[in-house]
Write a protein that holds these residues in place. Structure first.
Motif, PDB file in Angstrom:
ATOM      1  N   ARG A  94       0.809  -1.220   0.000  1.00 26.78           N
ATOM      2  CA  ARG A  94       0.000   0.000   0.000  1.00 26.78           C
ATOM      3  C   ARG A  94       0.841   1.268   0.000  1.00 26.78           C
ATOM      4  O   ARG A  94       0.334   2.343  -0.283  1.00 26.78           O
ATOM      5  N   LEU A  95       2.117   1.147   0.330  1.00 28.61           N
ATOM      6  CA  LEU A  95       2.961   2.330   0.464  1.00 28.61           C
ATOM      7  C   LEU A  95       3.833   2.527  -0.763  1.00 28.61           C
ATOM      8  O   LEU A  95       4.260   1.574  -1.402  1.00 28.61           O
ATOM      9  N   GLU A  96       4.113   3.771  -1.037  1.00 34.34           N
ATOM     10  CA  GLU A  96       5.003   4.129  -2.132  1.00 34.34           C
ATOM     11  C   GLU A  96       6.314   4.584  -1.500  1.00 34.34           C
ATOM     12  O   GLU A  96       6.313   5.480  -0.660  1.00 34.34           O
ATOM     13  N   ASP A  97       7.403   3.958  -1.896  1.00 33.01           N
ATOM     14  CA  ASP A  97       8.669   4.351  -1.284  1.00 33.01           C
ATOM     15  C   ASP A  97       9.254   5.565  -2.013  1.00 33.01           C
ATOM     16  O   ASP A  97       9.013   5.796  -3.175  1.00 33.01           O
ATOM     17  N   HIS A  98      10.019   6.347  -1.267  1.00 37.76           N
ATOM     18  CA  HIS A  98      10.602   7.558  -1.831  1.00 37.76           C
ATOM     19  C   HIS A  98      12.119   7.497  -1.701  1.00 37.76           C
ATOM     20  O   HIS A  98      12.797   7.380  -2.700  1.00 37.76           O
ATOM     21  N   ARG A  99      12.616   7.535  -0.503  1.00 38.55           N
ATOM     22  CA  ARG A  99      14.062   7.424  -0.319  1.00 38.55           C
ATOM     23  C   ARG A  99      14.433   6.097   0.324  1.00 38.55           C
ATOM     24  O   ARG A  99      15.431   5.507  -0.019  1.00 38.55           O
ATOM     25  N   SER A 100      13.651   5.673   1.280  1.00 39.16           N
ATOM     26  CA  SER A 100      13.955   4.387   1.901  1.00 39.16           C
ATOM     27  C   SER A 100      13.358   3.295   1.028  1.00 39.16           C
ATOM     28  O   SER A 100      12.321   3.481   0.411  1.00 39.16           O
ATOM     29  N   GLU A 101      14.046   2.192   0.978  1.00 40.13           N
ATOM     30  CA  GLU A 101      13.580   1.086   0.151  1.00 40.13           C
ATOM     31  C   GLU A 101      13.056  -0.011   1.064  1.00 40.13           C
ATOM     32  O   GLU A 101      13.792  -0.561   1.871  1.00 40.13           O
ATOM     33  N   PRO A 102      11.774  -0.334   0.941  1.00 42.67           N
ATOM     34  CA  PRO A 102      11.215  -1.363   1.824  1.00 42.67           C
ATOM     35  C   PRO A 102      11.743  -2.746   1.455  1.00 42.67           C
ATOM     36  O   PRO A 102      12.216  -2.973   0.340  1.00 42.67           O
ATOM     37  N   MET A 103      11.676  -3.649   2.440  1.00 39.56           N
ATOM     38  CA  MET A 103      12.023  -5.032   2.138  1.00 39.56           C
ATOM     39  C   MET A 103      11.078  -5.531   1.061  1.00 39.56           C
ATOM     40  O   MET A 103       9.889  -5.223   1.079  1.00 39.56           O
ATOM     41  N   ARG A 104      11.602  -6.303   0.169  1.00 42.44           N
ATOM     42  CA  ARG A 104      10.747  -6.858  -0.879  1.00 42.44           C
ATOM     43  C   ARG A 104       9.838  -7.914  -0.278  1.00 42.44           C
ATOM     44  O   ARG A 104      10.177  -8.559   0.726  1.00 42.44           O
ATOM     45  N   ALA A 105       8.687  -8.092  -0.896  1.00 41.51           N
ATOM     46  CA  ALA A 105       7.728  -9.089  -0.425  1.00 41.51           C
ATOM     47  C   ALA A 105       8.371 -10.470  -0.404  1.00 41.51           C
ATOM     48  O   ALA A 105       8.117 -11.265   0.501  1.00 41.51           O
ATOM     49  N   LEU A 106       9.237 -10.749  -1.375  1.00 38.01           N
ATOM     50  CA  LEU A 106       9.910 -12.050  -1.413  1.00 38.01           C
ATOM     51  C   LEU A 106      10.778 -12.250  -0.178  1.00 38.01           C
ATOM     52  O   LEU A 106      10.798 -13.332   0.411  1.00 38.01           O
ATOM     53  N   THR A 107      11.466 -11.201   0.262  1.00 37.55           N
ATOM     54  CA  THR A 107      12.304 -11.302   1.462  1.00 37.55           C
ATOM     55  C   THR A 107      11.445 -11.606   2.689  1.00 37.55           C
ATOM     56  O   THR A 107      11.796 -12.474   3.500  1.00 37.55           O
ATOM     57  N   LEU A 108      10.323 -10.906   2.814  1.00 38.01           N
ATOM     58  CA  LEU A 108       9.419 -11.166   3.940  1.00 38.01           C
ATOM     59  C   LEU A 108       8.934 -12.609   3.908  1.00 38.01           C
ATOM     60  O   LEU A 108       8.872 -13.281   4.940  1.00 38.01           O
ATOM     61  N   ARG A 109       8.581 -13.077   2.721  1.00 36.47           N
ATOM     62  CA  ARG A 109       8.095 -14.458   2.592  1.00 36.47           C
ATOM     63  C   ARG A 109       9.195 -15.475   2.905  1.00 36.47           C
ATOM     64  O   ARG A 109       8.931 -16.507   3.520  1.00 36.47           O
ATOM     65  N   LEU A 110      10.426 -15.193   2.480  1.00 34.73           N
ATOM     66  CA  LEU A 110      11.533 -16.114   2.758  1.00 34.73           C
ATOM     67  C   LEU A 110      11.835 -16.200   4.251  1.00 34.73           C
ATOM     68  O   LEU A 110      12.056 -17.294   4.784  1.00 34.73           O
ATOM     69  N   VAL A 111      11.845 -15.057   4.917  1.00 33.55           N
ATOM     70  CA  VAL A 111      12.100 -15.057   6.365  1.00 33.55           C
ATOM     71  C   VAL A 111      11.001 -15.832   7.089  1.00 33.55           C
ATOM     72  O   VAL A 111      11.273 -16.728   7.896  1.00 33.55           O
ATOM     73  N   ALA A 112       9.747 -15.501   6.788  1.00 35.37           N
ATOM     74  CA  ALA A 112       8.637 -16.190   7.447  1.00 35.37           C
ATOM     75  C   ALA A 112       8.616 -17.667   7.072  1.00 35.37           C
ATOM     76  O   ALA A 112       8.382 -18.534   7.929  1.00 35.37           O
ATOM     77  N   GLY A 113       8.883 -17.982   5.811  1.00 32.21           N
ATOM     78  CA  GLY A 113       8.909 -19.389   5.379  1.00 32.21           C
ATOM     79  C   GLY A 113       9.992 -20.180   6.078  1.00 32.21           C
ATOM     80  O   GLY A 113       9.791 -21.336   6.458  1.00 32.21           O
ATOM     81  N   GLY A 114      11.158 -19.563   6.260  1.00 32.46           N
ATOM     82  CA  GLY A 114      12.238 -20.235   6.986  1.00 32.46           C
ATOM     83  C   GLY A 114      11.858 -20.514   8.428  1.00 32.46           C
ATOM     84  O   GLY A 114      12.140 -21.597   8.961  1.00 32.46           O
TER      85      GLY A 114
END
Length: 130
Positions: A94-114
């Protein structure tokens, strides 16, 4: 104050308002990532409680009872990991990044999946112990 001066002042105010909005969105992105990390820690704590419970009370009778209680905590940990991942991805989208780069959805899924995979293995190991 002339018309061009007012127009310039209005544009400056608009620019600053847009920057403040951008900064607020960046802060929200970072807060979302901190919240995700907090929920991961909470899930790990639940898995640790399950493992500790089994280690302390593994000799209780009937033998399935301490395993079932420990497994309950492991299941709670898995639910926490999956819920944290789903919520963090939803906020990030839902958010649009400007200067900070959010974690990618894949990274969130990999951490939670692990975490889910490790907790599932922990639950299986608890039931395999004599």
């Amino acid at each position: 104050m002339g018309t061009s001066d007012r127009r310039e002042l209005a544009e400056d105010r608009t620019d600053w308002a847009e920057r403040r909005t951008d900064w607020a969105e960046d802060r929200t992105i970072m807060a979302n990532e901190r919240t995700f990390a907090g929920w991961m820690r909470t899930g790990l704590a639940a898995a640790g409680i399950g493992l500790g419970f089994h280690a302390l009370f593994g000799r209780l009778e009937p033998a399935w009872f301490p395993k079932a209680l420990a497994s309950g905590f492991v299941v709670i940990a898995i639910v926490i990991f999956l819920a944290a991942q789903a919520k963090a991805v939803a906020v990030a989208r839902r958010l649009e990044d400007h200067r900070s780069e959010p974690m990618r959805a894949l990274t969130l899924r990999l951490v939670a999946g692990g975490m889910v995979a490790a907790s599932t293995g922990l639950g299986a190991a608890i039931w395999m112990m004599p």
